[in-house]
Motif scaffolding. Structure first.
Motif, PDB file in Angstrom:
ATOM      1  N   UNK A  42       0.842  -1.194   0.000  1.00  0.00           N
ATOM      2  CA  UNK A  42       0.000   0.000   0.000  1.00  0.00           C
ATOM      3  C   UNK A  42       0.879   1.247   0.000  1.00  0.00           C
ATOM      4  N   UNK A  43       2.144   1.075   0.411  1.00  0.00           N
ATOM      5  CA  UNK A  43       3.157   2.126   0.360  1.00  0.00           C
ATOM      6  C   UNK A  43       4.521   1.446   0.398  1.00  0.00           C
ATOM      7  N   UNK A  44       5.540   2.169  -0.020  1.00  0.00           N
ATOM      8  CA  UNK A  44       6.899   1.641   0.060  1.00  0.00           C
ATOM      9  C   UNK A  44       7.867   2.811   0.148  1.00  0.00           C
ATOM     10  N   UNK A  45       9.080   2.507   0.590  1.00  0.00           N
ATOM     11  CA  UNK A  45      10.089   3.537   0.825  1.00  0.00           C
ATOM     12  C   UNK A  45      11.249   3.399  -0.150  1.00  0.00           C
ATOM     13  N   UNK A  46      11.838   4.536  -0.470  1.00  0.00           N
ATOM     14  CA  UNK A  46      13.106   4.608  -1.192  1.00  0.00           C
ATOM     15  C   UNK A  46      14.059   5.473  -0.381  1.00  0.00           C
ATOM     16  N   UNK A  47      15.342   5.134  -0.406  1.00  0.00           N
ATOM     17  CA  UNK A  47      16.348   5.980   0.224  1.00  0.00           C
ATOM     18  C   UNK A  47      16.634   7.141  -0.722  1.00  0.00           C
ATOM     19  N   UNK A  48      16.418   8.367  -0.235  1.00  0.00           N
ATOM     20  CA  UNK A  48      16.560   9.535  -1.110  1.00  0.00           C
ATOM     21  C   UNK A  48      16.748  10.763  -0.233  1.00  0.00           C
ATOM     22  N   UNK A  49      17.868  11.441  -0.416  1.00  0.00           N
ATOM     23  CA  UNK A  49      18.214  12.575   0.442  1.00  0.00           C
ATOM     24  C   UNK A  49      18.457  13.813  -0.405  1.00  0.00           C
ATOM     25  N   UNK A  50      17.989  14.951   0.085  1.00  0.00           N
ATOM     26  CA  UNK A  50      18.238  16.201  -0.609  1.00  0.00           C
ATOM     27  C   UNK A  50      17.565  16.237  -1.965  1.00  0.00           C
ATOM     28  N   UNK A  51      18.145  17.019  -2.888  1.00  0.00           N
ATOM     29  CA  UNK A  51      17.591  17.199  -4.227  1.00  0.00           C
ATOM     30  C   UNK A  51      16.179  17.808  -4.132  1.00  0.00           C
ATOM     31  N   UNK A  52      15.661  18.267  -5.228  1.00  0.00           N
ATOM     32  CA  UNK A  52      14.334  18.882  -5.254  1.00  0.00           C
ATOM     33  C   UNK A  52      13.373  17.943  -5.971  1.00  0.00           C
ATOM     34  N   UNK A  53      12.439  17.397  -5.226  1.00  0.00           N
ATOM     35  CA  UNK A  53      11.503  16.424  -5.778  1.00  0.00           C
ATOM     36  C   UNK A  53      10.434  17.125  -6.606  1.00  0.00           C
ATOM     37  N   UNK A  54      10.118  16.544  -7.781  1.00  0.00           N
ATOM     38  CA  UNK A  54       9.064  17.095  -8.629  1.00  0.00           C
ATOM     39  C   UNK A  54       7.858  16.162  -8.691  1.00  0.00           C
ATOM     40  N   UNK A  55       8.005  15.014  -9.312  1.00  0.00           N
ATOM     41  CA  UNK A  55       6.862  14.111  -9.447  1.00  0.00           C
ATOM     42  C   UNK A  55       7.301  12.670  -9.213  1.00  0.00           C
ATOM     43  N   UNK A  56       6.337  11.857  -8.784  1.00  0.00           N
ATOM     44  CA  UNK A  56       6.541  10.418  -8.637  1.00  0.00           C
ATOM     45  C   UNK A  56       5.350   9.721  -9.271  1.00  0.00           C
ATOM     46  N   UNK A  57       5.633   8.741 -10.124  1.00  0.00           N
ATOM     47  CA  UNK A  57       4.564   7.932 -10.700  1.00  0.00           C
ATOM     48  C   UNK A  57       4.861   6.461 -10.460  1.00  0.00           C
ATOM     49  N   UNK A  58       3.809   5.671 -10.386  1.00  0.00           N
ATOM     50  CA  UNK A  58       3.922   4.215 -10.327  1.00  0.00           C
ATOM     51  C   UNK A  58       3.140   3.660 -11.504  1.00  0.00           C
ATOM     52  N   UNK A  59       3.850   2.999 -12.401  1.00  0.00           N
ATOM     53  CA  UNK A  59       3.253   2.494 -13.643  1.00  0.00           C
ATOM     54  C   UNK A  59       2.515   3.596 -14.396  1.00  0.00           C
ATOM     55  N   UNK A  60       3.107   4.781 -14.399  1.00  0.00           N
ATOM     56  CA  UNK A  60       2.577   5.901 -15.165  1.00  0.00           C
ATOM     57  C   UNK A  60       1.501   6.704 -14.478  1.00  0.00           C
ATOM     58  N   UNK A  61       1.030   6.253 -13.320  1.00  0.00           N
ATOM     59  CA  UNK A  61      -0.029   6.948 -12.591  1.00  0.00           C
ATOM     60  C   UNK A  61       0.580   7.757 -11.450  1.00  0.00           C
ATOM     61  N   UNK A  62       0.199   9.022 -11.295  1.00  0.00           N
ATOM     62  CA  UNK A  62       0.757   9.818 -10.200  1.00  0.00           C
ATOM     63  C   UNK A  62       0.561   9.136  -8.848  1.00  0.00           C
ATOM     64  N   UNK A  63       1.592   9.217  -8.021  1.00  0.00           N
ATOM     65  CA  UNK A  63       1.563   8.622  -6.688  1.00  0.00           C
ATOM     66  C   UNK A  63       1.868   9.702  -5.657  1.00  0.00           C
TER      67      UNK A  63
END
Length: 443
Positions: A42-63
């Motif tokens: 139902x959710x999952x984590x990625x290790x990600x530090x800093x940078x400026x996040x814009x968009x995240x999609x899962x199989x092309x669908x916004x998440x």
């Protein structure tokens, strides 16, 4: 220990797309991760530090994506069933000025600026400053790198150059395939005014050094020794475990060399001085490709297996080439071993701040030396070759090594190795009853 790494999925491939602009300048980046759910997500984590996040999609669908410290928590529009393959795509602006600091041999790590570009020093947990990942030393996946640079610059990454194509605007896209799965801490990516220097190793192995244009001639003498180093290590550990090798010369203040897979990064200063010191560094990083890269560590407390082996073969090689004698170096390490246990933790019980301090290098090489003195050189050599053969392309830990060594030696080595690896005090050295341990000096 570094706490990165995530559960609930396995990564099948990373695709990194970087649109590089200029040194110390943020640039557009996308990381696509192809993975398979090992449980309902139902959710999952990625290790990600800093940078400026814009968009995240899962199989092309916004998440939905939320930053929680160094974690990127992704909630897909619909739960992902167990066993389902999926692709998460993260678009962001990468910040190539990001670095962090450790008070051990690593010092500054993450993005490492050079006069005209960048290289990476991601060990132990700096990959998350470059791309979102499952950043655990036991977790590996293939990588595709797509790096676009201004004209006149070269991009390089782990593995094979698939193509470089000039775009209509004059910029150049470089595409690399890692060829083998890579742990996030061993990823390399460099951009700058770089030259490719090609040669061949034993059996025709492709060797490609990547060198700043102004340092090609000055570093050639030591770089040319790589085929000899490969042959020497293959005699002891068996065939080199990857499809190619090379040295990336870092025109930077990088404090240490690093065994980034198939392309070790070595600071230019290491190749411009004393021959013995240069060869020690080169052999150390190359030896890691058997022990550390091919045979990955299972957890950070197993780091002694990676660094100890690399230091052992570095010192053994130097002993054969006019450097310090192995026995003399090990006797000196033995004298300091109780102090290192006090300061840095036992070889297989490191403290996090002391993860990359002396105990994981000379102190861990001493454990291997003690094992060799215990079982004899012939049996030790069979243990070593069996170790890198049995666990080639896999992760392994301390208890795996103890079991394998016992099987090869034909005796249970647990009672011998346990105090060496975990004890508060240094055991007697087999065959050297005169060796003494110095008293511990309290802080």
């Amino acid at each position: 220990m570094p706490l990165d790494g995530n559960g609930g999925y396995t990564v099948a491939r990373y695709t990194l797309t970087f649109d590089w602009r200029a040194p110390r300048t943020p640039f557009p980046a996308t990381t696509a991760i192809r993975a398979t759910a090992t449980q309902v997500l139902s959710r999952f984590d990625l290790d990600f530090a800093g940078n400026t996040l814009h968009t995240v999609t899962v199989d092309g669908t916004p998440a939905k994506a939320v930053r929680e410290g160094d974690e990127l928590v992704v909630t897909p529009a619909q739960p992902i069933p167990r066993g389902r393959a999926f692709t998460v795509r993260v678009a962001y602006t990468a910040d190539p000025t990001q670095r962090r600091h450790r008070d051990d041999a690593i010092q500054d790590y993450g993005w490492v600026p050079t006069p005209d570009g960048i290289l990476l020093s991601p060990q132990p947990d700096g990959a998350k400053m470059v791309f979102p990942a499952d950043d655990h030393p036991s977790v590996r996946a293939p990588f595709t790198f797509r790096i676009t640079t201004p004209p006149g610059l070269t991009a390089v990454a782990n593995g094979r150059l698939v193509e470089h194509v000039r775009q209509p605007d004059g910029r150049v896209r470089w595409t690399y395939d890692s060829e083998h799965p890579v742990a996030a801490q061993l990823v390399q990516l460099a951009i700058g005014k770089l030259a490719f220097e090609d040669s061949r190793g034993p059996g025709g192995l492709p060797v490609r050094d990547v060198v700043p244009e102004g340092l090609v001639g000055d570093t050639e003498a030591y770089r040319a020794l790589t085929p000899e180093h490969l042959a020497w290590l293959e005699q002891r550990l068996g065939p080199y475990p990857f499809r190619r090798y090379g040295v990336l010369v870092g025109d930077t203040d990088l404090p240490v060399a690093l065994e980034t897979q198939s392309l070790s990064v070595v600071p230019s200063a290491d190749l411009l001085g004393d021959r013995i010191d240069a060869e020690r560094n080169l052999v150390h990083e190359l030896a890691h490709h058997w022990t550390g890269d091919s045979v990955a560590i299972r957890r950070w407390s197993d780091l002694w297996l990676s660094e100890g082996h690399a230091r052992f073969y570095e010192l053994l090689y130097a002993d054969t080439r006019g450097g310090p004698g192995l026995e003399d170096m090990m006797r000196a390490a033995y004298a300091q071993h109780d102090q290192w246990r006090h300061d840095d933790g036992a070889p297989a019980q490191p403290t996090e701040p002391a993860l990359f301090r002396q105990m994981r290098y000379d102190g861990s090489a001493l454990v291997l030396y003690a094992l060799r003195e215990k079982v004899g050189e012939d049996t030790f050599d069979r243990i070593e070759r069996s170790w890198v053969t049995t666990y080639r392309g896999r992760a392994a830990g301390t208890q795996d090594f103890v079991r394998l060594a016992s099987d090869v030696a034909g005796e249970d080595l647990t009672p011998f190795l346990t105090p060496w690896l975990y004890g508060a005090h240094t055991p007697p050295m087999p065959g050297h009853p005169d060796w003494q341990v110095d008293p511990v000096e309290e802080d």
